[in-house]
Design a protein around this motif. Sequence first.
Motif, PDB file in Angstrom:
ATOM      1  N   ILE A   1       0.791  -1.501   0.231  1.00  0.00           N
ATOM      2  CA  ILE A   1       0.040   0.184   0.138  1.00  0.00           C
ATOM      3  C   ILE A   1       1.187   1.668   0.518  1.00  0.00           C
ATOM      4  CG2 ILE A   1      -1.725   1.289   1.214  1.00  0.00           C
ATOM      5  CD1 ILE A   1      -2.966  -1.202  -0.016  1.00  0.00           C
ATOM      6  N   TYR A   2       1.952   1.489   0.982  1.00  0.00           N
ATOM      7  CA  TYR A   2       2.963   2.433   0.766  1.00  0.00           C
ATOM      8  C   TYR A   2       3.343   2.815  -0.003  1.00  0.00           C
ATOM      9  CZ  TYR A   2       6.663   5.579   2.700  1.00  0.00           C
ATOM     10  OH  TYR A   2       7.490   6.399   2.811  1.00  0.00           O
ATOM     11  N   ILE A   3       3.810   1.654  -1.047  1.00  0.00           N
ATOM     12  CA  ILE A   3       4.351   1.998  -2.682  1.00  0.00           C
ATOM     13  C   ILE A   3       3.601   1.972  -3.234  1.00  0.00           C
ATOM     14  CG2 ILE A   3       6.049   0.491  -4.245  1.00  0.00           C
ATOM     15  CD1 ILE A   3       6.803  -0.976  -2.217  1.00  0.00           C
ATOM     16  N   MET A   4       3.043   1.558  -4.016  1.00  0.00           N
ATOM     17  CA  MET A   4       1.762   1.643  -4.863  1.00  0.00           C
ATOM     18  C   MET A   4       0.868   3.263  -4.760  1.00  0.00           C
ATOM     19  SD  MET A   4       0.920  -1.536  -6.070  1.00  0.00           S
ATOM     20  CE  MET A   4       0.027  -1.811  -7.422  1.00  0.00           C
ATOM     21  N   THR A   5       0.150   3.367  -3.436  1.00  0.00           N
ATOM     22  CA  THR A   5      -1.251   4.572  -3.393  1.00  0.00           C
ATOM     23  C   THR A   5      -0.533   5.232  -1.736  1.00  0.00           C
ATOM     24  OG1 THR A   5      -2.842   2.610  -1.872  1.00  0.00           O
ATOM     25  CG2 THR A   5      -2.634   2.959  -4.443  1.00  0.00           C
ATOM     26  N   ALA A   6      -0.050   4.511  -1.105  1.00  0.00           N
ATOM     27  CA  ALA A   6      -0.150   5.193   0.318  1.00  0.00           C
ATOM     28  C   ALA A   6      -0.943   5.841   1.241  1.00  0.00           C
ATOM     29  CB  ALA A   6       1.747   7.015  -0.006  1.00  0.00           C
ATOM     30  N   GLY A   7      -2.239   4.466   0.860  1.00  0.00           N
ATOM     31  CA  GLY A   7      -3.256   4.946   1.480  1.00  0.00           C
ATOM     32  C   GLY A   7      -4.442   5.684   0.627  1.00  0.00           C
ATOM     33  N   GLY A   8      -3.941   6.083  -0.914  1.00  0.00           N
ATOM     34  CA  GLY A   8      -4.881   7.266  -1.194  1.00  0.00           C
ATOM     35  C   GLY A   8      -4.990   6.252  -2.828  1.00  0.00           C
ATOM     36  N   PRO A   9      -6.054   7.211  -3.441  1.00  0.00           N
ATOM     37  CA  PRO A   9      -6.705   8.820  -3.656  1.00  0.00           C
ATOM     38  C   PRO A   9      -7.337   8.866  -2.636  1.00  0.00           C
ATOM     39  CG  PRO A   9      -7.575   7.272  -5.447  1.00  0.00           C
ATOM     40  CD  PRO A   9      -6.605   6.485  -4.634  1.00  0.00           C
ATOM     41  N   ALA A  10      -8.037   9.939  -2.198  1.00  0.00           N
ATOM     42  CA  ALA A  10      -9.013  10.410  -0.989  1.00  0.00           C
ATOM     43  C   ALA A  10      -9.127   8.687  -0.134  1.00  0.00           C
ATOM     44  CB  ALA A  10     -10.123  10.318  -1.643  1.00  0.00           C
ATOM     45  N   ASP A  11      -8.037   8.609   0.588  1.00  0.00           N
ATOM     46  CA  ASP A  11      -8.296   7.110   1.730  1.00  0.00           C
ATOM     47  C   ASP A  11      -9.342   5.972   1.237  1.00  0.00           C
ATOM     48  OD1 ASP A  11      -6.587   8.448   4.165  1.00  0.00           O
ATOM     49  OD2 ASP A  11      -8.576   9.699   3.879  1.00  0.00           O
ATOM     50  N   ALA A  12      -8.813   6.132  -0.486  1.00  0.00           N
ATOM     51  CA  ALA A  12      -9.432   4.424  -0.812  1.00  0.00           C
ATOM     52  C   ALA A  12      -8.772   3.100  -0.644  1.00  0.00           C
ATOM     53  CB  ALA A  12     -10.218   5.134  -2.482  1.00  0.00           C
ATOM     54  N   THR A  13      -7.646   3.439  -0.451  1.00  0.00           N
ATOM     55  CA  THR A  13      -6.872   2.217  -0.491  1.00  0.00           C
ATOM     56  C   THR A  13      -6.603   2.297   1.316  1.00  0.00           C
ATOM     57  OG1 THR A  13      -4.264   3.120  -0.944  1.00  0.00           O
ATOM     58  CG2 THR A  13      -6.264   1.909  -3.089  1.00  0.00           C
ATOM     59  N   GLN A  14      -7.188   3.111   2.192  1.00  0.00           N
ATOM     60  CA  GLN A  14      -6.396   3.205   3.538  1.00  0.00           C
ATOM     61  C   GLN A  14      -6.900   1.713   4.088  1.00  0.00           C
ATOM     62  OE1 GLN A  14      -4.055   4.065   5.419  1.00  0.00           O
ATOM     63  NE2 GLN A  14      -5.010   6.618   5.221  1.00  0.00           N
ATOM     64  N   VAL A  15      -6.261   1.217   4.718  1.00  0.00           N
ATOM     65  CA  VAL A  15      -5.826   0.123   5.334  1.00  0.00           C
ATOM     66  C   VAL A  15      -5.648   0.318   7.048  1.00  0.00           C
ATOM     67  CG1 VAL A  15      -6.325  -1.530   3.403  1.00  0.00           C
ATOM     68  CG2 VAL A  15      -3.937  -1.007   4.362  1.00  0.00           C
ATOM     69  N   ILE A  16      -5.700  -0.756   7.654  1.00  0.00           N
ATOM     70  CA  ILE A  16      -5.563  -0.976   8.858  1.00  0.00           C
ATOM     71  C   ILE A  16      -3.649   0.126   9.295  1.00  0.00           C
ATOM     72  CG2 ILE A  16      -6.216  -1.510  11.429  1.00  0.00           C
ATOM     73  CD1 ILE A  16      -8.245  -2.576  10.293  1.00  0.00           C
ATOM     74  N   PRO A  17      -3.227  -1.342   8.872  1.00  0.00           N
ATOM     75  CA  PRO A  17      -1.753  -1.005   8.950  1.00  0.00           C
ATOM     76  C   PRO A  17      -1.660   0.549   9.022  1.00  0.00           C
ATOM     77  CG  PRO A  17      -2.491  -3.141   7.983  1.00  0.00           C
ATOM     78  CD  PRO A  17      -3.668  -2.681   8.440  1.00  0.00           C
ATOM     79  N   PHE A  18      -1.455   0.687   7.235  1.00  0.00           N
ATOM     80  CA  PHE A  18      -1.523   2.168   6.851  1.00  0.00           C
ATOM     81  C   PHE A  18      -1.720   3.075   8.125  1.00  0.00           C
ATOM     82  CE2 PHE A  18      -0.939   5.927   4.420  1.00  0.00           C
ATOM     83  CZ  PHE A  18       0.556   5.250   4.271  1.00  0.00           C
ATOM     84  N   LEU A  19      -2.992   3.164   8.202  1.00  0.00           N
ATOM     85  CA  LEU A  19      -3.732   3.894   8.996  1.00  0.00           C
ATOM     86  C   LEU A  19      -3.091   4.464  10.751  1.00  0.00           C
ATOM     87  CD1 LEU A  19      -5.960   6.218   9.648  1.00  0.00           C
ATOM     88  CD2 LEU A  19      -6.974   4.144  10.032  1.00  0.00           C
ATOM     89  N   ALA A  20      -2.914   2.785  10.641  1.00  0.00           N
ATOM     90  CA  ALA A  20      -2.150   3.039  12.320  1.00  0.00           C
ATOM     91  C   ALA A  20      -0.371   4.179  12.063  1.00  0.00           C
ATOM     92  CB  ALA A  20      -1.826   1.840  13.219  1.00  0.00           C
ATOM     93  N   TYR A  21      -0.083   3.490  11.180  1.00  0.00           N
ATOM     94  CA  TYR A  21       1.640   4.236  10.579  1.00  0.00           C
ATOM     95  C   TYR A  21       1.588   6.103  10.347  1.00  0.00           C
ATOM     96  CZ  TYR A  21       5.295   5.790   7.463  1.00  0.00           C
ATOM     97  OH  TYR A  21       6.110   6.462   6.678  1.00  0.00           O
ATOM     98  N   GLN A  22      -0.006   5.945  10.218  1.00  0.00           N
ATOM     99  CA  GLN A  22      -0.294   7.654   9.395  1.00  0.00           C
ATOM    100  C   GLN A  22      -0.234   8.108  11.183  1.00  0.00           C
ATOM    101  OE1 GLN A  22      -3.055   7.660   6.727  1.00  0.00           O
ATOM    102  NE2 GLN A  22      -1.310   8.598   5.396  1.00  0.00           N
ATOM    103  N   LEU A  23      -0.671   7.490  11.850  1.00  0.00           N
ATOM    104  CA  LEU A  23      -0.978   8.111  13.644  1.00  0.00           C
ATOM    105  C   LEU A  23       0.119   7.763  14.099  1.00  0.00           C
ATOM    106  CD1 LEU A  23      -4.202   6.042  14.185  1.00  0.00           C
ATOM    107  CD2 LEU A  23      -4.329   8.685  13.994  1.00  0.00           C
ATOM    108  N   SER A  24       0.637   7.583  13.969  1.00  0.00           N
ATOM    109  CA  SER A  24       2.204   7.367  14.583  1.00  0.00           C
ATOM    110  C   SER A  24       3.417   8.345  13.968  1.00  0.00           C
ATOM    111  CB  SER A  24       2.751   6.386  15.201  1.00  0.00           C
ATOM    112  OG  SER A  24       1.814   5.318  15.949  1.00  0.00           O
TER     113      SER A  24
END
Length: 301
Positions: A241-264
């Motif tokens: 996720i980090y390499i391909m979209t970084a959770g975007g666009p508009a959080d369309a590919t936001q997943v729990i591990p990446f969200l935890a990374y962003q919060l921290s």
Amino acid sequence: MVKQSEFKRIIEKSKDYTFLMPASLFLLLFLVYPIFFNLNLSFRDVNVGNLIQGERELVGLSNYVTVLKDPLFVKALANSIVFTVGTIIFSTCIGFMLALYFNKPFPGNKWMRSILLIAWMTPIIIIGTVFRWMLSGENGIINEILMNIGILSQPNYWLTDTNTALFSVIITNIWISIPFSMVIILSGLQALPGNIYEAAKIDGANRFQQFFYITLPLMKPTLLVLLMLGVIFTFKVFDLIYIMTAGGPADATQVIPFLAYQLSFGMYRFGEGAALSNISFIIIGLFALVYLYFIRREEVM
């Protein structure tokens, strides 16, 4: 003399356990300690302001409540479920078909299997970068192929379109997961007793009947193991996720591990990031309990 011999016996017996000390220390240092540290962190208000000072106020379950009430958590959880289920279903089905194919002896069987394993052995950063290029809008080979055969009339920006971004990442992860599924299922197929199939042929069972009434029932333990490993490996996917979209666009590919990374490490809300990591750990633990339930039911039956 009795006490001395008893002491020597204890010393000799303890020597066997000394070989376990390096592995035990490694697990304590890199597994047990981080789990308890993260658990402690999730109950405290830790941010970039008080991290260095060490003043970490105890807030109880406040971080968990904040995370669970966040609308982004619901979206990330839904995306994680879709990402996990989509990957497991298709990678298992395709892997099963390939395993059935490679379970038959034919020239080139072994080296063809080795080629397929390259997808599993290749680093995720390389796979993600290659697929990001293939799915790009103007220069992507996927668009070029689909436009040449008439499916698309103009380039589609797969990874920047909210309707196709998650689908594109799932396709990439399926491609990565297929060799692993194939290897696990193939090992299970090769362990099945051949005399059962010979008896089925004598009774007049065709290939479809053999598959649905013999192969699938006997493969249940292997498929349960594959399902459990697939859930663990897929639900915690972060790097792709980090390499391909970084959770975007508009959080369309936001997943729990990446969200935890962003919060921290993006918002510096370390307590909430730790809480979300523990929630993810609990979800995977629930899957493990379901797996153990089915395994025990299989053993009873």
